[in-house]
Enzyme design. Sequence first.
Site, mmCIF file in Angstrom:
data_model
loop_
_atom_site.group_PDB
_atom_site.id
_atom_site.type_symbol
_atom_site.label_atom_id
_atom_site.label_comp_id
_atom_site.label_asym_id
_atom_site.label_seq_id
_atom_site.Cartn_x
_atom_site.Cartn_y
_atom_site.Cartn_z
ATOM 1 N N SER A 64 0.834 -1.208 0.000
ATOM 2 C CA SER A 64 0.000 0.000 0.000
ATOM 3 C C SER A 64 0.867 1.256 0.000
ATOM 4 C CB SER A 64 -0.909 0.025 1.228
ATOM 5 O OG SER A 64 -1.737 -1.113 1.272
HETATM 6 N N1 SAH Z 1 -0.701 -4.797 4.234
HETATM 7 C C1 SAH Z 1 -0.078 -5.088 2.976
HETATM 8 C C2 SAH Z 1 -1.003 -4.744 1.823
HETATM 9 C C3 SAH Z 1 -0.992 -5.824 0.780
HETATM 10 S S1 SAH Z 1 -2.259 -5.772 -0.442
HETATM 11 C C4 SAH Z 1 1.254 -4.383 2.843
HETATM 12 O O1 SAH Z 1 1.553 -3.509 3.683
HETATM 13 O O2 SAH Z 1 2.023 -4.720 1.961
HETATM 14 C C5 SAH Z 1 -3.529 -6.788 0.256
HETATM 15 C C6 SAH Z 1 -3.168 -8.185 0.650
HETATM 16 O O3 SAH Z 1 -4.370 -8.848 1.054
HETATM 17 C C7 SAH Z 1 -2.585 -9.050 -0.457
HETATM 18 O O4 SAH Z 1 -1.384 -9.594 -0.038
HETATM 19 C C8 SAH Z 1 -3.643 -10.131 -0.680
HETATM 20 O O5 SAH Z 1 -3.108 -11.373 -1.074
HETATM 21 C C9 SAH Z 1 -4.286 -10.212 0.686
HETATM 22 N N2 SAH Z 1 -5.633 -10.777 0.680
HETATM 23 C C10 SAH Z 1 -6.573 -10.723 -0.290
HETATM 24 N N3 SAH Z 1 -7.689 -11.358 0.080
HETATM 25 C C11 SAH Z 1 -7.470 -11.848 1.334
HETATM 26 C C12 SAH Z 1 -8.259 -12.609 2.262
HETATM 27 N N4 SAH Z 1 -9.502 -13.007 1.980
HETATM 28 N N5 SAH Z 1 -7.700 -12.909 3.462
HETATM 29 C C13 SAH Z 1 -6.441 -12.510 3.777
HETATM 30 N N6 SAH Z 1 -5.660 -11.804 2.936
HETATM 31 C C14 SAH Z 1 -6.156 -11.468 1.726
#
Ligand code: SAH
EC number: 2.1.1.77
Length: 213
Positions: A64
């Site tokens: 993000s």
């Molecule tokens: N907090 C992260 C943001 C990553 S983007 C950072 O700081 O880098 C969002 C993330 O949510 C992705 O890695 C994706 O694989 C995960 N995601 C998507 N659907 C999900 C679900 N149902 N349960 C857990 N994680 C999920």
Amino acid sequence: MKDTFKHRGMRNKLADILLDKGIVDTAVLNAVRAVPRHLFLDSSFEDHAYQDKAFPIGADQTISQPYTVAFQSQLLQVEPNHKVLEIGTGSGYQTAVLLKLKARVYTIERQLELFKKTNLFFKKMGYRPKKVIFGDGYKGLPEEAPFDSIIVTAGAPFVPNPLLAQLKIGGRLVIPVGTDEQIMTLFVRKSAKEFEKKELGSFRFVPLLEDKN
Ligand code: SAH
């Protein structure tokens, strides 16, 4: 890759930019100054790590934008020792910011590849979330509930009821809700049955994936 004086200087500038954009929580700004974001990215993005932008982290996912991480972190009102659940571990950057805020962090990732990679990275870096879980964030983590706060870092098409149910009274859920674009939404649990809801502007996240099983 290393963390150098130059990187620290860039982080200080990033924190100033976030302050200009309205992030006023000193603890959050200090966490941005402390966490070496460039180490959470592929080395080819090193030079861009301290721009206020999102970047790809593999498996079609992104780390993000720093403003978004800071905005969500500020809304959580983390206090030392708070029990915090993160949905969407991704690169682990948001997790590391929560750890800097001295939270006890539980984090769930739905994609095996990212879960494995980031789990190893935490170990290598000495970051110690309480638990890193490969699982489905829609369900939350009932066995560890209730939480002081829950943060969802992917765009949720709807608000999963288990997440609301797993908040302490007074607890906060910060969740971007929507499909193409998301409205950052804050829920504060007022009592067993009452939640206060606030909508706080639009953002763009990768989607919160629904269960493949
Ligand atoms: N907090 C992260 C943001 C990553 S983007 C950072 O700081 O880098 C969002 C993330 O949510 C992705 O890695 C994706 O694989 C995960 N995601 C998507 N659907 C999900 C679900 N149902 N349960 C857990 N994680 C999920």
